[in-house]
Write a protein that holds these residues in place. Structure first.
Motif, PDB file in Angstrom:
ATOM      1  N   SER A   7      -4.093 -12.369   1.470  1.00 43.01           N
ATOM      2  CA  SER A   7      -3.747 -10.993   1.080  1.00 43.01           C
ATOM      3  C   SER A   7      -4.002 -10.760  -0.407  1.00 43.01           C
ATOM      4  N   HIS A   8      -3.712 -11.785  -1.207  1.00 42.61           N
ATOM      5  CA  HIS A   8      -3.943 -11.654  -2.654  1.00 42.61           C
ATOM      6  C   HIS A   8      -5.412 -11.348  -2.946  1.00 42.61           C
ATOM      7  N   VAL A   9      -6.301 -12.064  -2.266  1.00 44.56           N
ATOM      8  CA  VAL A   9      -7.740 -11.851  -2.509  1.00 44.56           C
ATOM      9  C   VAL A   9      -8.156 -10.447  -2.045  1.00 44.56           C
ATOM     10  N   ILE A  10      -7.600 -10.009  -0.914  1.00 42.91           N
ATOM     11  CA  ILE A  10      -7.907  -8.652  -0.429  1.00 42.91           C
ATOM     12  C   ILE A  10      -7.504  -7.608  -1.478  1.00 42.91           C
ATOM     13  N   GLU A  11      -6.320  -7.770  -2.033  1.00 46.89           N
ATOM     14  CA  GLU A  11      -5.855  -6.800  -3.027  1.00 46.89           C
ATOM     15  C   GLU A  11      -6.751  -6.792  -4.264  1.00 46.89           C
ATOM     16  N   GLU A  12      -7.241  -7.964  -4.627  1.00 41.54           N
ATOM     17  CA  GLU A  12      -8.143  -8.055  -5.779  1.00 41.54           C
ATOM     18  C   GLU A  12      -9.496  -7.411  -5.475  1.00 41.54           C
ATOM     19  N   MET A  27       0.835  -1.211   0.000  1.00 42.61           N
ATOM     20  CA  MET A  27       0.000   0.000   0.000  1.00 42.61           C
ATOM     21  C   MET A  27       0.865   1.255   0.000  1.00 42.61           C
ATOM     22  N   ASP A  28       0.236   2.354  -0.374  1.00 42.28           N
ATOM     23  CA  ASP A  28       0.878   3.647  -0.318  1.00 42.28           C
ATOM     24  C   ASP A  28       0.421   4.282   1.001  1.00 42.28           C
ATOM     25  N   VAL A  29       1.285   4.230   2.016  1.00 42.83           N
ATOM     26  CA  VAL A  29       0.901   4.742   3.338  1.00 42.83           C
ATOM     27  C   VAL A  29       0.996   6.263   3.352  1.00 42.83           C
ATOM     28  N   GLU A  30      -0.131   6.917   3.590  1.00 44.91           N
ATOM     29  CA  GLU A  30      -0.136   8.386   3.645  1.00 44.91           C
ATOM     30  C   GLU A  30       0.011   8.881   5.075  1.00 44.91           C
ATOM     31  N   LEU A  36      -9.948  -4.864  -3.515  1.00 43.32           N
ATOM     32  CA  LEU A  36      -9.717  -3.414  -3.562  1.00 43.32           C
ATOM     33  C   LEU A  36      -9.624  -2.935  -5.013  1.00 43.32           C
ATOM     34  N   LYS A  37      -8.976  -3.736  -5.850  1.00 48.76           N
ATOM     35  CA  LYS A  37      -8.893  -3.405  -7.270  1.00 48.76           C
ATOM     36  C   LYS A  37     -10.294  -3.321  -7.866  1.00 48.76           C
ATOM     37  N   GLY A  38     -11.104  -4.310  -7.557  1.00 50.02           N
ATOM     38  CA  GLY A  38     -12.485  -4.333  -8.055  1.00 50.02           C
ATOM     39  C   GLY A  38     -13.290  -3.145  -7.566  1.00 50.02           C
ATOM     40  N   MET A  39     -13.087  -2.762  -6.323  1.00 51.24           N
ATOM     41  CA  MET A  39     -13.820  -1.617  -5.762  1.00 51.24           C
ATOM     42  C   MET A  39     -13.408  -0.329  -6.451  1.00 51.24           C
ATOM     43  N   LEU A  46      -4.458   1.458  -1.684  1.00 50.75           N
ATOM     44  CA  LEU A  46      -3.957   0.202  -2.245  1.00 50.75           C
ATOM     45  C   LEU A  46      -4.809  -0.151  -3.457  1.00 50.75           C
ATOM     46  N   ASN A  47      -4.150  -0.347  -4.573  1.00 50.22           N
ATOM     47  CA  ASN A  47      -4.857  -0.615  -5.837  1.00 50.22           C
ATOM     48  C   ASN A  47      -5.939   0.424  -6.123  1.00 50.22           C
ATOM     49  N   GLY A  48      -5.647   1.691  -5.810  1.00 47.28           N
ATOM     50  CA  GLY A  48      -6.565   2.778  -6.145  1.00 47.28           C
ATOM     51  C   GLY A  48      -7.705   2.972  -5.163  1.00 47.28           C
TER      52      GLY A  48
END
Ligand code: ADE
Length: 236
Positions: free
Chosen positions: A222-227, A21-24, A229-232, A39-41
């Motif tokens: 974690s892979h499924v979580i990232e996917e 993730m891009d931690v702000e 987030l990508k979908g969202m 993360l993933n937009g």
């Protein structure tokens, strides 16, 4: 824009997400650390809650009350209790239930909290759909199930207990936080889903099996979580 709260109990269950993730902003609240960013937009707040239902509850309610998240996702590893479930397999929650909530002496069903309507906390169908779509690029050995998840403040390492939980709740995996997150989501009227990958079989050798497999399982979850987030973010 919506923000998703992500809870992982152990370090190994949040490390991959945090590194991707891009931690702000990093925010300390009491003993927990919350990572705000993207993360993933998708806007997220990630936290390592620690193990068990109370830790998960504190993290989940803080994400809702202090960070204003619109949805909760719980990621991590679990003990597989369905006979078909292999190490690494993914379970996406249909519902979660507290296997250690017991007022059966007063006539309530196992898992039922007296005075509270749901015995099973229903996960959000849109999050389930996004998660199911996000399982395509998992390693070949990983099977995916959309099924019930049982939660309790116990590391299950007993075939007898495993059988009881499976027979009583028809849950596919057992873990220690999901239903707490589900209950917080229910009480706050927001959507949630739990994603777990089997790190062990919850049998007598569960502890040593988990030691060898926890990292692979955490990777799958974690892979499924990232996917998700990508979908969202693609929908935004
Ligand atoms: N998480 C991973 N394996 C588990 C088990 N056997 N019992 C409870 N939680 C777990």
């Amino acid at each position: 824009e919506k923000t998703v709260g992500i809870i992982g109990p152990m370090e190994v269950e949040i490390d991959i997400l945090r590194s991707h993730m891009d931690v702000e902003e990093t925010v300390e609240k009491g003993k927990l650390t919350y990572y705000e960013g993207e993360l993933n937009g998708q806007n997220i707040v990630l936290v390592q809650s620690g193990i068990g239902k109370v830790n998960a509850t504190v993290a989940a309610q803080t994400l809702v009350s202090e960070f204003g998240v619109d949805a909760l996702i719980n990621s991590g590893v679990a003990g597989g209790i369905h006979p078909d479930l292999g190490l690494g397999d993914i379970v996406i929650s249909t519902e979660t239930v507290h296997h250690d909530m017991d007022e059966t002496a007063k006539g309530f069903k196992p898992g039922q909290i007296p005075g509270m309507d749901p015995r099973f906390f229903k996960a959000d169908q849109k999050l389930i759909d996004l998660a199911m779509k996000g399982t395509k690029d998992l390693p070949d050995y990983v099977d995916v199930y959309n099924a019930r998840i049982a939660t309790g403040d116990q590391f299950i390492a007993s075939e007898k207990k495993t059988e009881w939980i499976y027979d009583t709740f028809n849950a596919y995996v057992v873990e220690m936080e999901g239903a707490a997150v589900g209950q917080v989501a229910y009480l706050n009227e927001i959507p949630y889903v739990v994603i777990r990958s089997a790190s062990d079989d919850a049998g007598e050798e569960a502890a040593s099996i988990q030691e060898n497999f926890v990292e692979k399982a955490a990777e799958n979850s974690s892979h499924v979580i990232e996917e998700i987030l990508k979908g969202m973010s693609e929908k935004n």
